[in-house]
Design an enzyme around this catalytic site. Structure first.
Site, PDB file in Angstrom:
ATOM      1  N   ASP A  67      65.287  59.074   0.837  1.00  0.00           N
ATOM      2  CA  ASP A  67      66.113  58.851   1.521  1.00  0.00           C
ATOM      3  C   ASP A  67      67.101  57.439   0.939  1.00  0.00           C
ATOM      4  OD1 ASP A  67      64.286  57.000   2.224  1.00  0.00           O
ATOM      5  OD2 ASP A  67      64.326  57.324   4.091  1.00  0.00           O
ATOM      6  N   ASP A 136      59.066  54.183  15.016  1.00  0.00           N
ATOM      7  CA  ASP A 136      59.478  55.359  16.033  1.00  0.00           C
ATOM      8  C   ASP A 136      58.884  56.740  15.611  1.00  0.00           C
ATOM      9  OD1 ASP A 136      61.056  55.853  13.881  1.00  0.00           O
ATOM     10  OD2 ASP A 136      62.770  55.926  15.044  1.00  0.00           O
ATOM     11  N   HIS A 138      59.189  58.088  12.817  1.00  0.00           N
ATOM     12  CA  HIS A 138      60.064  58.786  11.695  1.00  0.00           C
ATOM     13  C   HIS A 138      59.327  58.956  10.141  1.00  0.00           C
ATOM     14  CE1 HIS A 138      62.646  54.952  10.689  1.00  0.00           C
ATOM     15  NE2 HIS A 138      61.482  55.060   9.663  1.00  0.00           N
ATOM     16  N   GLU A 143      64.822  60.680  12.229  1.00  0.00           N
ATOM     17  CA  GLU A 143      64.560  59.847  13.741  1.00  0.00           C
ATOM     18  C   GLU A 143      64.220  61.214  14.741  1.00  0.00           C
ATOM     19  OE1 GLU A 143      64.359  57.207  13.201  1.00  0.00           O
ATOM     20  OE2 GLU A 143      65.841  56.055  12.647  1.00  0.00           O
TER      21      GLU A 143
END
Ligand code: PGA
Length: 261
Positions: A67, A136, A138, A143
């Protein structure tokens, strides 16, 4: 999936670096998928040391990162291109022309996603994808609710991710709210996955991703669908797993792990 637990963070990182180096040594023109974040810094330090010691050669290796922040140019110290140059590419004998990240400054977002997918395809696909996991759940910046068949695209970050990573920005509000990320589907197409998670803070999300139900609420759980996964943990990250005895049993007895014990 196999789960390897090492006594501490340094040995978990070193184990991960060794898995990567051994894979490169078997196939010099290796296509390596890379991740950023604090967890990976000791892995890259170990790979740089092994390269200096002549134990791994990056001269033909090609890399694709998961990313990149949207809106940050490569020279921005918070960009993932900068992180990769600083922690790995400037410290090993890799040809930078063979290192790829999404272009955070791309004007046409849809075209950038397609370009990146095509570049991975042209390279012959990813041999090994290195993954961390966010608090979280990810992987990359996929997400919660990211589709398990998603491909590289622009993704809005959650407020929690934004808050967590904004501490690295000065001022914190300069942190982008969006990023390009490989999709969960892109990640699942890699031939092998090595996930590294360290620290007790991640123990809960580690248990959810590895032993919990498949759910796009925790995109890390998608690795359960991949046929060739090794998860490397330190004691802290492993502390909420229920099948720990079995994981240790496999590491202690499976012949393929003998050289690593
Ligand atoms: P971290 O990031 O290694 O800095 O915890 C992991 C992630 O968000 O994927």
């Amino acid at each position: 999936m196999e789960v390897i637990v090492r006594p501490d963070t340094a040995s978990a990182a070193e184990f991960t670096a060794r898995l990567i180096a051994d894979a490169i040594n078997e196939k010099p023109d290796f296509v390596l998928g890379l991740a950023t974040g604090g967890t990976m810094e000791p892995v890259y330090a170990d790979l740089a040391r092994m390269n200096r010691e002549g134990k791994v050669d990056f001269s033909l290796v090609r890399t694709f990162n998961l990313d990149e922040y949207i809106g940050l140019p490569p020279e921005d110290p918070q960009s993932y291109r900068y992180y990769m140059n600083y922690h790995l590419f400037d410290k090993v004998n890799i040809d930078k022309r063979n290192t790829h990240l999404p272009d955070g400054m791309a004007k046409d977002e849809a075209a950038e996603g397609e370009r990146y997918e095509e570049a991975i395809r042209l390279a012959g696909g990813i041999d090994l994808q290195l993954l961390g996991i966010g608090s979280d759940g990810h992987i990359g910046f996929n997400e919660p609710l990211s589709s398990f068949s998603s491909i590289t695209r622009a993704k809005p970050l959650t407020p929690a991710t934004w808050k967590q990573n904004s501490i690295y920005f000065n001022p914190p509000e300069a942190m982008p709210m969006r990023a390009f990320t490989m999709g969960v589907g892109t990640i699942l197409e890699s031939r092998r996955i090595v996930m590294l998670i360290t620290g007790e803070k991640k123990a809960g999300i580690t248990a959810k991703a590895i032993e919990g139900p498949l759910t796009s609420m925790v995109t890390g759980s998608a690795i359960q669908m991949h046929p060739n996964v090794v998860v490397v943990l330190d004691e802290g990250a492993a502390s909420q797993l229920t099948m720990r005895d079995y994981y240790d049993w496999i590491f202690a007895h499976e012949p393929k792990w003998a050289p690593y014990r």
